[in-house]
Design a protein around this motif. Structure first.
Motif, PDB file in Angstrom:
ATOM      1  N   PHE A  35      -8.505   5.989   3.607  1.00 50.89           N
ATOM      2  CA  PHE A  35      -8.455   5.565   5.011  1.00 50.89           C
ATOM      3  C   PHE A  35      -8.132   6.736   5.939  1.00 50.89           C
ATOM      4  CE2 PHE A  35      -5.952   4.351   8.713  1.00 50.89           C
ATOM      5  CZ  PHE A  35      -6.804   3.471   9.333  1.00 50.89           C
ATOM      6  N   ILE A  76      -2.730   5.997  -0.801  1.00 55.30           N
ATOM      7  CA  ILE A  76      -3.800   6.000   0.209  1.00 55.30           C
ATOM      8  C   ILE A  76      -4.717   7.217   0.055  1.00 55.30           C
ATOM      9  CG2 ILE A  76      -2.631   7.201   2.124  1.00 55.30           C
ATOM     10  CD1 ILE A  76      -3.658   4.760   3.864  1.00 55.30           C
ATOM     11  N   GLN A  79     -12.297   0.988  11.198  1.00 57.47           N
ATOM     12  CA  GLN A  79     -10.911   1.316  11.557  1.00 57.47           C
ATOM     13  C   GLN A  79     -10.508   2.771  11.253  1.00 57.47           C
ATOM     14  OE1 GLN A  79      -7.066  -1.062  12.174  1.00 57.47           O
ATOM     15  NE2 GLN A  79      -7.551  -1.297  10.037  1.00 57.47           N
ATOM     16  N   ALA A  80     -10.945   3.306  10.108  1.00 57.35           N
ATOM     17  CA  ALA A  80     -10.513   4.662   9.727  1.00 57.35           C
ATOM     18  C   ALA A  80     -10.993   5.680  10.756  1.00 57.35           C
ATOM     19  CB  ALA A  80     -11.053   5.005   8.338  1.00 57.35           C
ATOM     20  N   PRO A 112      -2.934   1.122  12.919  1.00 55.10           N
ATOM     21  CA  PRO A 112      -3.953   0.267  12.304  1.00 55.10           C
ATOM     22  C   PRO A 112      -3.434  -1.152  12.110  1.00 55.10           C
ATOM     23  CG  PRO A 112      -3.355   2.105  10.835  1.00 55.10           C
ATOM     24  CD  PRO A 112      -2.508   2.221  12.053  1.00 55.10           C
ATOM     25  N   LEU A 146      -5.131  -1.174   3.901  1.00 56.14           N
ATOM     26  CA  LEU A 146      -5.973  -0.008   4.186  1.00 56.14           C
ATOM     27  C   LEU A 146      -6.486   0.549   2.866  1.00 56.14           C
ATOM     28  CD1 LEU A 146      -3.604   1.706   6.794  1.00 56.14           C
ATOM     29  CD2 LEU A 146      -5.568   0.229   7.277  1.00 56.14           C
TER      30      LEU A 146
END
Ligand SMILES: Cc1ncc(COP(=O)(O)O)c(C=O)c1O
Length: 425
Positions: free
Chosen positions: A221, A258, A178-179, A165, A217
């Motif tokens: 994510f 995260i 993006q995820a 990423p 992120l």
């Protein structure tokens, strides 16, 4: 007095060629205290890079713990000793899901080697997925995951590397996409491993993507990635060698930050404040399967001195509230860095005591690499030690000991401002 050319020659003769050194003019460090270092000529440097002396260079409590235990007993783990057990209890107490068992080793590389073999033991599959811009260590197995050097014999097809990423060039074209785009890449890699007959066993990731340049992120994510891996019956390793032990300020572990619940967590560098100690933490059933398949003995791993050093680090983190300090001083330092004004600054980001500035020249990050290398040297010459990061080493990584304070953050920002102003674009 420091004699750099003589030392470099001795190093090359006695230790072999191509030993990496930081900075065009390498630093000959002889002493450290807190976030300060001194060279052989008595010059003082602000250490804005070392995550190994996590609670500060030569912390008296860690030094005392090592000294006392060394003066009492040091041996291997085939004898009974409470030190390793007390430490395992305290360490696993920092995890907020069912990771209750530990193997202690000496390096992050060994920890990741074991973790990958745990993944294989659990799934019976040899396929591994990692990011395409990472480093997880230097054993024969783990070095197949390294981005920088191709192993002799060429890349193996049981390791699949997925694009990492990125903040400036997000996968899928936007931060929002993006995820899912990352999860899609993982799915593609799983399909390839299955089609090749290797099967998919294990995903290994640094949950902060530190070597990848720590892109911004959001929590969750990795949720789509986890769904993909779980569907395929895979094991997830969180490599906490860099973000672990509270470095990111608001969480003790990068995976907590995260919102990931990994099956295996590996850790190293900061764990013993410079004493070589590392570990793998996992669920009891994974540990049982690994121990049954492989056995495992590590002469030095978890010896009483290492356990004492590691325990002292946990105690200092708590007593000196260093995770809170990482949050508060980190926020303060990030604010200062965000005020820097230079045409090549493309982004300023990070968390806690893990900060960075990404550079680009006319929008091109690769073209900023020479500038960044010069900036790192310029900072060293001005008495502030940091280093580069990112796919092209086009950003700077700021990762000081956790006792870093506001006055030191001011010095970092002022020095960086002056260095940037002195640098031709
Ligand atoms: C993310 C990560 N994992 C593992 C390692 C390997 O640790 P060690 O050098 O202790 O073997 C490193 C070392 O830089 C690392 O950055």
């Amino acid at each position: 007095m420091s004699d750099t050319p003589t030392l470099l020659q001795r190093r090359a003769r006695l230790l072999g060629p191509n030993m990496t050194t930081f900075y065009s003019d390498p630093v000959h460090i002889v002493r450290g205290k807190g976030a300060w270092l001194w060279d052989a000529d008595g010059n003082r440097y602000l250490d804005c890079y070392n995550n190994v002396p996590h609670v500060g260079h030569a912390h008296p409590k860690v030094v005392d713990a090592i000294t006392r235990q060394a003066a009492t007993l040091n041996t291997h783990t085939r004898y009974l000793h409470e030190g390793i057990l007390d430490y395992a209890e305290r360490l696993t107490g920092t995890m907020d899901h069912d990771l209750d068992t530990m193997i202690m080793v000496c390096t992050g590389s060994e920890a990741n080697d074991i973790a990958l073999r745990m993944g294989r033991a659990m799934t019976g599959k040899i396929g591994i997925i990692c990011s395409d811009n990472t480093y997880h260590g230097n054993t024969d197995l783990v070095s197949h995951m390294s981005a920088k050097r191709t192993p002799i014999g060429g890349p193996v097809d049981w390791v699949k590397k997925v694009p990492s990423p990125d903040t400036l060039s997000p996968l899928g074209g936007s931060a929002e996409a993006q995820a899912q785009a990352f999860a899609d890449e993982i799915q593609r890699a799983i399909d390839e491993l299955e089609a090749a007959g290797h099967g998919f066993g294990t995903l290994i990731l640094d949950p902060f993507f530190a070597n990848e340049g720590f892109p911004d992120l959001p929590q969750g994510f990795l949720d789509p990635t986890v769904a993909v891996v779980r569907r395929a019956g895979g094991i997830i390793i969180a490599d906490e060698v860099q973000p672990g032990f509270g470095r990111t300020g608001r969480h003790f572990w990068g995976h907590q930050r995260i919102g990931l619940a990994p099956d295996i967590v590996t850790m190293g560098k900061p764990m013993g404040n410079g004493h070589p100690v590392a570990a793998v933490v996992t669920r009891p059933e994974i540990m049982t399967e690994f121990r049954t398949r492989f056995g495992y003995f590590n002469t030095f791993g978890g010896n009483p001195v290492s356990a004492a050093a590691a325990m002292a680090v946990l105690e200092v983190l708590e007593e000196e509230k260093l995770v809170d300090n990482a949050r508060d001083t980190g926020d303060y330092a990030l604010g200062l860095l965000k005020e820097l004004d230079h045409p090549m600054i493309a982004d300023v980001r990070g968390a806690g005591m893990f900060l960075g500035v990404e550079f680009a020249k006319d929008g091109d990050t690769e073209a900023a690499a020479p500038f960044c290398a010069k900036l790192v040297d310029e900072m060293r010459n001005r008495g502030v030690l940091l280093h580069s990061v990112g796919r092209y080493y086009h950003g700077i990584k700021i990762r000081p000991p956790m006792c870093f304070d506001r006055a030191q953050a001011d010095m970092l920002a002022e020095t960086l401002d002056a260095a940037l102003k002195a640098m031709p674009v």
